[in-house]
Write a protein that holds these residues in place. Structure first.
Motif, PDB file in Angstrom:
ATOM      1  N   GLU A  81      -7.438  18.528   1.947  1.00 55.51           N
ATOM      2  CA  GLU A  81      -7.246  19.631   1.788  1.00 55.51           C
ATOM      3  C   GLU A  81      -5.955  21.112   1.997  1.00 55.51           C
ATOM      4  O   GLU A  81      -6.604  21.775   1.923  1.00 55.51           O
ATOM      5  CB  GLU A  81      -8.304  20.196   0.824  1.00 55.51           C
ATOM      6  CG  GLU A  81      -9.095  19.698   0.404  1.00 55.51           C
ATOM      7  CD  GLU A  81      -8.800  19.341  -1.368  1.00 55.51           C
ATOM      8  OE1 GLU A  81      -8.319  19.973  -1.978  1.00 55.51           O
ATOM      9  OE2 GLU A  81      -8.897  17.713  -1.075  1.00 55.51           O
ATOM     10  N   VAL A 105     -12.939  15.221  -1.669  1.00 55.19           N
ATOM     11  CA  VAL A 105     -11.533  16.205  -0.913  1.00 55.19           C
ATOM     12  C   VAL A 105     -11.292  15.110  -1.319  1.00 55.19           C
ATOM     13  O   VAL A 105     -11.493  14.022  -1.459  1.00 55.19           O
ATOM     14  CB  VAL A 105     -11.762  16.835   0.461  1.00 55.19           C
ATOM     15  CG1 VAL A 105     -12.661  18.104   0.255  1.00 55.19           C
ATOM     16  CG2 VAL A 105     -12.499  15.697   0.834  1.00 55.19           C
ATOM     17  N   LEU A 143     -15.450  24.172   3.711  1.00 52.98           N
ATOM     18  CA  LEU A 143     -15.410  23.728   2.846  1.00 52.98           C
ATOM     19  C   LEU A 143     -16.552  23.238   2.591  1.00 52.98           C
ATOM     20  O   LEU A 143     -17.078  23.199   1.301  1.00 52.98           O
ATOM     21  CB  LEU A 143     -14.679  23.112   2.679  1.00 52.98           C
ATOM     22  CG  LEU A 143     -12.414  23.192   2.196  1.00 52.98           C
ATOM     23  CD1 LEU A 143     -12.353  21.583   2.590  1.00 52.98           C
ATOM     24  CD2 LEU A 143     -13.269  23.541   1.321  1.00 52.98           C
ATOM     25  N   ARG A 154     -18.979  22.991  -0.417  1.00 54.98           N
ATOM     26  CA  ARG A 154     -17.594  21.482  -1.557  1.00 54.98           C
ATOM     27  C   ARG A 154     -17.550  19.985  -1.049  1.00 54.98           C
ATOM     28  O   ARG A 154     -17.718  20.004   0.808  1.00 54.98           O
ATOM     29  CB  ARG A 154     -16.081  22.228  -0.492  1.00 54.98           C
ATOM     30  CG  ARG A 154     -15.315  21.358  -1.632  1.00 54.98           C
ATOM     31  CD  ARG A 154     -14.400  21.872  -3.110  1.00 54.98           C
ATOM     32  NE  ARG A 154     -13.262  20.973  -3.245  1.00 54.98           N
ATOM     33  CZ  ARG A 154     -12.203  21.218  -3.325  1.00 54.98           C
ATOM     34  NH1 ARG A 154     -12.230  22.455  -2.055  1.00 54.98           N
ATOM     35  NH2 ARG A 154     -11.111  19.902  -3.240  1.00 54.98           N
TER      36      ARG A 154
END
Length: 99
Positions: free
Chosen positions: A10, A52, A44, A49
């Motif tokens: 990312e 990815v 993240l 999250r």
């Protein structure tokens, strides 16, 4: 099959230690490993999250962040073609000729 070296997650430069194997049960290639400690990647995961993209050279593959290890590294997994380039094909041994 394995890869140890630089990658991108990312947009963040990281170092990874990845390996993979063919899974006979589902017939697909499963790969995964560890992203060395990087606060932005850990953030993240902590923010929820998990999905990815991992980039190695010009190869980008979808991956999933799993957990943070005690040393701050992040476990990553994926299914399908791995993000690392295929190994260079070995050159054939020179043919032996009788003299």
């Amino acid at each position: 099959m394995s890869y140890h070296g630089p990658a991108g997650v990312e947009g963040t430069s990281v170092r990874v230690h990845l390996s993979g194997r063919w899974e006979p049960v589902d017939g697909r290639f499963h790969w995964g490993g560890r992203i060395e400690p990087e606060p932005r990647v850990a953030h993240l995961l902590r923010s929820g999250r998990r999905d990815v993209e991992v980039r190695i050279a010009n190869r980008v593959r979808a991956a999933r962040l799993a957990e943070i290890d005690p040393w701050g590294g992040v476990r990553v997994t994926g299914v399908g073609d791995p993000p690392w380039p295929p190994a260079a094909e070995s050159t054939a041994a020179p043919e032996l000729t009788e003299e």
